[in-house]
Write an enzyme that holds these catalytic residues in place. Structure first.
Site, PDB file in Angstrom:
ATOM      1  N   ASP A  23       0.795  -1.231   0.000  1.00  0.00           N
ATOM      2  CA  ASP A  23       0.000   0.000   0.000  1.00  0.00           C
ATOM      3  C   ASP A  23       0.828   1.283   0.000  1.00  0.00           C
ATOM      4  O   ASP A  23       0.274   2.378  -0.119  1.00  0.00           O
ATOM      5  CB  ASP A  23      -0.967   0.011   1.186  1.00  0.00           C
ATOM      6  CG  ASP A  23      -0.263  -0.227   2.534  1.00  0.00           C
ATOM      7  OD1 ASP A  23       0.877   0.243   2.722  1.00  0.00           O
ATOM      8  OD2 ASP A  23      -0.872  -0.916   3.394  1.00  0.00           O
TER       9      ASP A  23
ATOM     10  N   HIS B 296       6.701  -7.442  -1.199  1.00  0.00           N
ATOM     11  CA  HIS B 296       5.744  -8.060  -2.108  1.00  0.00           C
ATOM     12  C   HIS B 296       5.302  -7.134  -3.232  1.00  0.00           C
ATOM     13  O   HIS B 296       4.296  -7.382  -3.893  1.00  0.00           O
ATOM     14  CB  HIS B 296       4.521  -8.557  -1.329  1.00  0.00           C
ATOM     15  CG  HIS B 296       4.854  -9.658  -0.381  1.00  0.00           C
ATOM     16  ND1 HIS B 296       4.100  -9.940   0.738  1.00  0.00           N
ATOM     17  CD2 HIS B 296       5.874 -10.549  -0.383  1.00  0.00           C
ATOM     18  CE1 HIS B 296       4.655 -10.953   1.388  1.00  0.00           C
ATOM     19  NE2 HIS B 296       5.721 -11.337   0.729  1.00  0.00           N
TER      20      HIS B 296
ATOM     21  N   SER C 190       2.009  -8.723  11.761  1.00  0.00           N
ATOM     22  CA  SER C 190       2.097  -9.855  10.822  1.00  0.00           C
ATOM     23  C   SER C 190       1.932 -11.164  11.578  1.00  0.00           C
ATOM     24  O   SER C 190       2.561 -11.375  12.613  1.00  0.00           O
ATOM     25  CB  SER C 190       3.443  -9.858  10.095  1.00  0.00           C
ATOM     26  OG  SER C 190       3.557 -10.992   9.261  1.00  0.00           O
TER      27      SER C 190
END
Length: 302
Positions: free
Chosen positions: A126, A141, A248
């Site tokens: 994001d 990622h 996470s």
């Protein structure tokens, strides 16, 4: 010291797991985390939980709905899957691009400014860490705002692709958001996927340079994180005195490998997350609490 052998690019995929019954988890408080981290430089590893207070849901939080992300193999091998993905993404990215950093993102940026945080490895796409002011960020990622052609390798902005998709699919967004529904009302996933049921009529856009298949510059499940990016992330862990994991569950090996690497290097590990994580047995201290409030407190005390 002999270098620690490590896999360079394990596949990013879901794995079911449970903590072994005899696992030792060192549960603690923010006070305990401060005692471990004080006086040390820190590399932060962040997941979707750091962005939930910005309005981006996580994948595996206690209140998250079941999700079944598209795999890399599905995307590259099946035109129907690609059509379905781009239809949903065309709605979802409208939400993600309007989000803003929360106090947790800003806390990590302030700690970097002070020289406490060496850098951030994020599993999120994001870009909110960068927007908050963090400078040394590895987007493990990928990032949601860019699109790559799988044939010629050209990279374009997601905003430019949106213009092309609007032209190819006039009225599509209006049909999804009819009856007073807004983008904020649609269920969104952290990778800008959105829950849209009727997608069979959607027309994806090919690469405007070679006609090839376009894919978000995001690492899909079943796809490898680029080797160079993994190496930089390992180096970032090595360059700091401690590892802080924030938000996470470490369910996928893509993030867990850095916790294992820090443990092999005998670096202190602090995990801040609501609920169990796959790295809990390796933690020096596990703080089971909200990410934003914990990071905000840490910035005042480190």
């Amino acid at each position: 010291m002999q270098p620690v052998a490590r896999p360079l690019a394990p596949t990013y995929q879901e794995r079911r797991w449970e903590l072994p019954p005899d696992a030792v988890v060192h549960h603690g408080t923010v006070d305990d985390a401060v005692r471990v981290l004080a006086g040390r430089t820190i590399t932060a590893l962040t997941g979707a939980g750091v962005s939930t207070d910005s309005g981006i849901p996580d994948y595996r939080g206690p209140d998250s709905p079941p999700r079944n992300p598209m795999t890399y193999e599905q995307f590259v091998s099946d035109e129907d899957f690609r059509r379905h993905y781009w239809a949903r993404n065309h709605v979802g990215w409208q939400h993600v691009r309007r989000t803003h950093p929360n106090a947790g993102h800003r806390a990590l940026a302030r700690l970097e400014e002070r020289g406490v945080v060496h850098g951030v490895i994020t599993q999120n796409v994001d870009l909110l860490h960068e927007e908050a002011g963090s400078r040394n960020v590895i987007d493990l990622h990928g990032r949601y705002d860019r699109v790559v052609c799988l044939q010629c390798g050209r990279v374009i902005s997601r905003a430019h692709l949106a213009e092309r998709l609007d032209a190819l699919n006039p009225g599509f967004l209006k049909s999804v958001l009819q009856g007073g529904t807004t983008v904020a009302d649609v269920e969104i996933a952290p990778d800008a996927d959105a829950v849209v049921e009727q997608t069979s009529h959607f027309r994806p856009a090919p690469c405007e340079f070679c006609g090839g298949v376009l894919k978000p510059e995001i690492v899909y499940f079943g796809e490898n994180v680029p080797r160079e990016r993994v190496e930089r992330a390992y180096a970032m862990v090595d360059a700091a005195d401690a590892l802080l994991v924030a938000g996470s569950s470490l369910t996928v090996m893509s993030g867990l490998r850095f916790v294992r690497h820090a443990a092999k290097r005998e670096k202190p590990i602090v995990i801040v997350n609501r609920g169990e994580t796959r790295g809990d047995p390796l933690a020096t201290v596990k703080v089971d609490a909200g990410v934003t409030e914990t990071l905000t407190e840490l910035v005042e005390r480190l």
